[in-house]
Design a protein around this motif. Structure first.
Motif, PDB file in Angstrom:
ATOM      1  N   GLU A   1      59.145  30.583  31.328  1.00 40.36           N
ATOM      2  CA  GLU A   1      59.546  31.941  31.871  1.00 40.36           C
ATOM      3  C   GLU A   1      60.248  31.658  33.272  1.00 40.36           C
ATOM      4  N   LYS A   2      59.842  30.602  33.778  1.00 33.95           N
ATOM      5  CA  LYS A   2      60.349  30.331  35.293  1.00 33.95           C
ATOM      6  C   LYS A   2      61.146  29.109  35.184  1.00 33.95           C
ATOM      7  N   TYR A   3      60.667  28.133  34.494  1.00 35.33           N
ATOM      8  CA  TYR A   3      61.368  26.680  34.555  1.00 35.33           C
ATOM      9  C   TYR A   3      62.214  26.904  33.214  1.00 35.33           C
ATOM     10  N   VAL A   4      63.399  27.336  33.212  1.00 32.81           N
ATOM     11  CA  VAL A   4      64.142  27.556  32.191  1.00 32.81           C
ATOM     12  C   VAL A   4      64.724  26.339  31.498  1.00 32.81           C
ATOM     13  N   GLN A   5      64.925  25.127  32.212  1.00 33.69           N
ATOM     14  CA  GLN A   5      65.232  23.949  31.797  1.00 33.69           C
ATOM     15  C   GLN A   5      64.104  23.018  31.969  1.00 33.69           C
ATOM     16  N   LEU A   6      62.911  23.288  31.271  1.00 38.26           N
ATOM     17  CA  LEU A   6      61.733  22.521  31.404  1.00 38.26           C
ATOM     18  C   LEU A   6      62.005  21.168  30.214  1.00 38.26           C
ATOM     19  N   VAL A   7      62.660  20.249  30.957  1.00 41.42           N
ATOM     20  CA  VAL A   7      62.926  18.988  30.347  1.00 41.42           C
ATOM     21  C   VAL A   7      61.707  18.222  30.126  1.00 41.42           C
ATOM     22  N   HIS A   8      60.556  18.280  30.882  1.00 33.50           N
ATOM     23  CA  HIS A   8      59.375  17.486  30.565  1.00 33.50           C
ATOM     24  C   HIS A   8      58.297  18.145  30.777  1.00 33.50           C
ATOM     25  N   SER A   9      57.021  17.916  30.282  1.00 35.79           N
ATOM     26  CA  SER A   9      55.881  18.567  30.241  1.00 35.79           C
ATOM     27  C   SER A   9      55.042  17.465  29.778  1.00 35.79           C
ATOM     28  N   ALA A  10      53.735  17.193  30.630  1.00 36.35           N
ATOM     29  CA  ALA A  10      53.056  16.297  30.122  1.00 36.35           C
ATOM     30  C   ALA A  10      51.447  16.648  30.405  1.00 36.35           C
ATOM     31  N   ASP A  11      50.639  16.363  29.603  1.00 35.95           N
ATOM     32  CA  ASP A  11      49.031  16.695  30.106  1.00 35.95           C
ATOM     33  C   ASP A  11      48.198  15.555  30.662  1.00 35.95           C
ATOM     34  N   TYR A  12      47.523  15.282  31.546  1.00 40.17           N
ATOM     35  CA  TYR A  12      46.714  14.366  32.054  1.00 40.17           C
ATOM     36  C   TYR A  12      45.367  14.758  32.517  1.00 40.17           C
ATOM     37  N   GLU A  13      44.413  13.693  32.389  1.00 41.14           N
ATOM     38  CA  GLU A  13      43.177  14.132  32.998  1.00 41.14           C
ATOM     39  C   GLU A  13      43.230  13.899  34.360  1.00 41.14           C
ATOM     40  N   GLY A  14      42.344  14.592  35.103  1.00 39.28           N
ATOM     41  CA  GLY A  14      42.385  14.591  36.688  1.00 39.28           C
ATOM     42  C   GLY A  14      42.328  15.903  37.392  1.00 39.28           C
ATOM     43  N   GLY A  15      42.376  15.938  38.675  1.00 37.76           N
ATOM     44  CA  GLY A  15      42.269  17.402  39.189  1.00 37.76           C
ATOM     45  C   GLY A  15      43.408  17.400  40.023  1.00 37.76           C
ATOM     46  N   HIS A  16      43.154  18.532  41.074  1.00 38.83           N
ATOM     47  CA  HIS A  16      44.342  19.248  41.593  1.00 38.83           C
ATOM     48  C   HIS A  16      45.068  18.161  42.797  1.00 38.83           C
ATOM     49  N   PHE A  17      44.282  17.165  43.282  1.00 38.29           N
ATOM     50  CA  PHE A  17      44.963  15.990  44.311  1.00 38.29           C
ATOM     51  C   PHE A  17      45.506  15.162  43.596  1.00 38.29           C
ATOM     52  N   ALA A  18      46.340  15.309  42.602  1.00 38.90           N
ATOM     53  CA  ALA A  18      46.829  14.191  41.832  1.00 38.90           C
ATOM     54  C   ALA A  18      47.474  12.795  42.699  1.00 38.90           C
TER      55      ALA A  18
END
Length: 239
Positions: free
Chosen positions: A192-209
């Protein structure tokens, strides 16, 4: 960036940096080639509606693999309520808590490190050492946490920030989504916001990447830039 001679550039940020790069990409798309964040967020009436509907029909909003990061909705809301008391205090009475923390180095350490514990892994709050003796930050020996003793200003975190979370980002965007981030949103909402979302990935870890998983975050940024460059090239060739 223009003052130091750069008119076109990529930007990246998490936490307050995520808010900053979101503002930059919205206000200066002619200068921002692409933006990457490890805390992509959307806050709009439609995103809130989708999140609510997903509480009853989660498969419409999020994959089964990541469903536990968003629901049960009540449980996630209560966790946020528990973890954001500091924000209300700093946004409304920053001078009061500021005086108290300035006079107590131990108090300041406890105030800040509590967030590094619960936002790295919520389960660590139940450990005797809060997980701080673990080597959370690979480049820094356990026990040496001086770099964490800084404090941010929250009294400007107002309507302007929330309003910007509703404005679309039109430049190529990439989102690294870590499992213990405070607010998980799937691509069905992020687009909705990132209309050109060319990359998205999930990882293990927390807020302070950048502290916890610097190698993983850096590699994800490289992957995003490669995808963004290909998308920009494809768009230019189609014109």
């Amino acid at each position: 960036m223009q003052r130091i001679g750069y008119t076109r550039y990529y930007i990246q940020g998490g936490d307050w940096g995520a808010i900053i790069v979101g503002h930059m990409a919205t206000l200066f798309p002619e200068h921002v080639i692409g933006m990457h964040s490890n805390m992509c967020q959307v806050m709009s009436p439609l995103s809130n509606l989708k999140t609510f509907i997903g509480a009853f029909f989660p498969s419409l909003v999020v994959s089964k693999e990541h469903r536990h990061k968003m629901y049960p909705l009540k449980e996630k809301f209560m966790f946020k309520l528990l973890e954001t008391g500091y924000m209300h205090l700093q946004a409304t009475k920053p001078d009061t808590v500021g005086v108290a923390l300035q006079d107590s180095p131990v108090g300041l350490a406890a105030y800040i490190l509590e967030k590094f514990i619960t936002w790295t892994n919520p389960a660590w709050k139940d450990l005797d050492d809060g997980g701080l003796t673990k080597k959370i930050y690979p480049y820094q020996p356990a026990g040496q946490r001086d770099d964490l003793l800084g404090i941010q200003v929250y009294n400007d975190f107002d309507e302007i920030v929330f309003r910007n979370l509703q404005v679309p980002v039109t430049v190529p965007a990439g989102c690294a989504k870590f499992s213990y981030e405070l607010n998980y949103q799937p691509d069905t909402i992020l687009k909705e916001k990132y209309v050109q979302l060319v990359h998205s990935a999930d990882y293990e870890g927390g807020h302070f990447a950048a502290f916890e998983n610097p190698g993983v975050l850096a590699e994800d940024i490289y992957v995003f830039v490669e995808k963004a460059e290909r998308a920009i090239k494809a768009e230019s060739e189609s014109l």
